[in-house]
Design a protein around this motif. Structure first.
Motif, PDB file in Angstrom:
ATOM      1  N   SER A  81       0.835  -1.199   0.000  1.00 34.52           N
ATOM      2  CA  SER A  81       0.000   0.000   0.000  1.00 34.52           C
ATOM      3  C   SER A  81       0.869   1.249   0.000  1.00 34.52           C
ATOM      4  O   SER A  81       2.062   1.182   0.313  1.00 34.52           O
ATOM      5  N   VAL A  82       0.268   2.364  -0.353  1.00 39.30           N
ATOM      6  CA  VAL A  82       1.007   3.623  -0.421  1.00 39.30           C
ATOM      7  C   VAL A  82       1.137   4.275   0.950  1.00 39.30           C
ATOM      8  O   VAL A  82       1.920   5.201   1.123  1.00 39.30           O
ATOM      9  N   ALA A  83       0.362   3.804   1.919  1.00 39.80           N
ATOM     10  CA  ALA A  83       0.419   4.318   3.286  1.00 39.80           C
ATOM     11  C   ALA A  83      -0.011   3.199   4.228  1.00 39.80           C
ATOM     12  O   ALA A  83      -0.632   2.232   3.794  1.00 39.80           O
ATOM     13  N   PRO A  84       0.323   3.324   5.511  1.00 39.86           N
ATOM     14  CA  PRO A  84      -0.115   2.292   6.460  1.00 39.86           C
ATOM     15  C   PRO A  84      -1.636   2.164   6.447  1.00 39.86           C
ATOM     16  O   PRO A  84      -2.357   3.164   6.354  1.00 39.86           O
ATOM     17  N   LEU A  85      -2.122   0.929   6.509  1.00 42.44           N
ATOM     18  CA  LEU A  85      -3.564   0.674   6.518  1.00 42.44           C
ATOM     19  C   LEU A  85      -4.068   0.565   7.946  1.00 42.44           C
ATOM     20  O   LEU A  85      -3.360   0.080   8.833  1.00 42.44           O
ATOM     21  N   ASP A  86      -5.301   0.984   8.140  1.00 43.70           N
ATOM     22  CA  ASP A  86      -5.948   0.827   9.428  1.00 43.70           C
ATOM     23  C   ASP A  86      -6.248  -0.661   9.626  1.00 43.70           C
ATOM     24  O   ASP A  86      -6.913  -1.278   8.783  1.00 43.70           O
ATOM     25  N   ARG A  87      -5.754  -1.244  10.697  1.00 43.01           N
ATOM     26  CA  ARG A  87      -5.921  -2.682  10.929  1.00 43.01           C
ATOM     27  C   ARG A  87      -7.400  -3.075  10.986  1.00 43.01           C
ATOM     28  O   ARG A  87      -7.781  -4.151  10.527  1.00 43.01           O
ATOM     29  N   GLU A  88      -8.232  -2.202  11.539  1.00 44.05           N
ATOM     30  CA  GLU A  88      -9.660  -2.514  11.624  1.00 44.05           C
ATOM     31  C   GLU A  88     -10.312  -2.524  10.245  1.00 44.05           C
ATOM     32  O   GLU A  88     -11.244  -3.279   9.997  1.00 44.05           O
ATOM     33  N   ALA A  89      -9.817  -1.699   9.329  1.00 41.81           N
ATOM     34  CA  ALA A  89     -10.338  -1.702   7.952  1.00 41.81           C
ATOM     35  C   ALA A  89      -9.957  -3.012   7.263  1.00 41.81           C
ATOM     36  O   ALA A  89     -10.763  -3.602   6.540  1.00 41.81           O
ATOM     37  N   VAL A  90      -8.729  -3.469   7.516  1.00 40.13           N
ATOM     38  CA  VAL A  90      -8.280  -4.747   6.950  1.00 40.13           C
ATOM     39  C   VAL A  90      -9.100  -5.880   7.557  1.00 40.13           C
ATOM     40  O   VAL A  90      -9.566  -6.776   6.845  1.00 40.13           O
ATOM     41  N   ARG A  91      -9.325  -5.825   8.867  1.00 32.73           N
ATOM     42  CA  ARG A  91     -10.125  -6.846   9.549  1.00 32.73           C
ATOM     43  C   ARG A  91     -11.543  -6.895   8.959  1.00 32.73           C
ATOM     44  O   ARG A  91     -12.082  -7.967   8.695  1.00 32.73           O
ATOM     45  N   ALA A  92     -12.138  -5.726   8.727  1.00 26.12           N
ATOM     46  CA  ALA A  92     -13.490  -5.668   8.164  1.00 26.12           C
ATOM     47  C   ALA A  92     -13.522  -6.265   6.759  1.00 26.12           C
ATOM     48  O   ALA A  92     -14.469  -6.978   6.402  1.00 26.12           O
ATOM     49  N   ALA A  93     -12.490  -6.006   5.958  1.00 24.96           N
ATOM     50  CA  ALA A  93     -12.427  -6.549   4.605  1.00 24.96           C
ATOM     51  C   ALA A  93     -12.301  -8.073   4.644  1.00 24.96           C
ATOM     52  O   ALA A  93     -12.964  -8.785   3.877  1.00 24.96           O
ATOM     53  N   VAL A  94     -11.460  -8.583   5.533  1.00 22.82           N
ATOM     54  CA  VAL A  94     -11.280 -10.034   5.674  1.00 22.82           C
ATOM     55  C   VAL A  94     -12.581 -10.670   6.181  1.00 22.82           C
ATOM     56  O   VAL A  94     -12.996 -11.719   5.673  1.00 22.82           O
ATOM     57  N   ASP A  95     -13.242 -10.020   7.127  1.00 25.68           N
ATOM     58  CA  ASP A  95     -14.530 -10.502   7.634  1.00 25.68           C
ATOM     59  C   ASP A  95     -15.563 -10.561   6.507  1.00 25.68           C
ATOM     60  O   ASP A  95     -16.326 -11.518   6.401  1.00 25.68           O
ATOM     61  N   GLU A  96     -15.574  -9.531   5.681  1.00 28.76           N
ATOM     62  CA  GLU A  96     -16.532  -9.461   4.557  1.00 28.76           C
ATOM     63  C   GLU A  96     -16.330 -10.636   3.603  1.00 28.76           C
ATOM     64  O   GLU A  96     -17.279 -11.160   3.031  1.00 28.76           O
ATOM     65  N   ALA A  97     -15.062 -11.058   3.453  1.00 26.99           N
ATOM     66  CA  ALA A  97     -14.742 -12.199   2.585  1.00 26.99           C
ATOM     67  C   ALA A  97     -15.107 -13.531   3.250  1.00 26.99           C
ATOM     68  O   ALA A  97     -15.104 -14.570   2.603  1.00 26.99           O
ATOM     69  N   GLY A  98     -15.387 -13.502   4.555  1.00 20.70           N
ATOM     70  CA  GLY A  98     -15.784 -14.709   5.275  1.00 20.70           C
ATOM     71  C   GLY A  98     -14.654 -15.408   6.016  1.00 20.70           C
ATOM     72  O   GLY A  98     -14.770 -16.580   6.361  1.00 20.70           O
ATOM     73  N   TYR A  99     -13.592 -14.661   6.306  1.00 21.02           N
ATOM     74  CA  TYR A  99     -12.430 -15.245   6.984  1.00 21.02           C
ATOM     75  C   TYR A  99     -12.081 -14.405   8.193  1.00 21.02           C
ATOM     76  O   TYR A  99     -12.738 -13.416   8.485  1.00 21.02           O
ATOM     77  N   GLU A 100     -11.043 -14.813   8.932  1.00 16.19           N
ATOM     78  CA  GLU A 100     -10.706 -14.146  10.192  1.00 16.19           C
ATOM     79  C   GLU A 100      -9.262 -13.665  10.195  1.00 16.19           C
ATOM     80  O   GLU A 100      -8.338 -14.442   9.925  1.00 16.19           O
ATOM     81  N   LEU A 101      -9.088 -12.374  10.488  1.00 13.01           N
ATOM     82  CA  LEU A 101      -7.745 -11.824  10.648  1.00 13.01           C
ATOM     83  C   LEU A 101      -7.226 -12.236  12.007  1.00 13.01           C
ATOM     84  O   LEU A 101      -7.895 -12.042  13.016  1.00 13.01           O
ATOM     85  N   VAL A 102      -6.058 -12.859  12.047  1.00 12.23           N
ATOM     86  CA  VAL A 102      -5.497 -13.358  13.308  1.00 12.23           C
ATOM     87  C   VAL A 102      -4.732 -12.246  14.001  1.00 12.23           C
ATOM     88  O   VAL A 102      -4.051 -11.476  13.374  1.00 12.23           O
TER      89      VAL A 102
END
Length: 74
Positions: free
Chosen positions: A53-74
């Motif tokens: 990415s061009v800048a650090p990502l918000d971990r909660e945004a990444v978690r939400a995206a992974v959740d939306e896909a049906g998986y779990e961010l560890v």
């Protein structure tokens, strides 16, 4: 005049529940939609998702995206 270059940041996340290529695609697709993401590589065998990415990502945004896909961010 010199061209301005932007430094990209690579972050590796651990995702639980991926078992196949479809899983990799689902997770990659959701994370790719986040603003600033330039590439995503998901590997079901290891559970690792490498995000550039061009800048650090918000971990909660990444978690939400992974959740939306049906998986779990560890």
């Amino acid at each position: 005049m010199a061209a301005e270059t932007q430094t990209e940041l690579t972050t590796v996340y651990q995702v639980k529940g991926m078992t196949c290529g479809h899983c990799e695609g689902a997770v990659s697709g959701e994370i790719s939609a986040l603003p600033g993401v330039t590439s995503v590589t998901a590997v079901a065998k290891t559970g690792e998702v490498t995000v550039v990415s061009v800048a650090p990502l918000d971990r909660e945004a990444v978690r939400a995206a992974v959740d939306e896909a049906g998986y779990e961010l560890v």
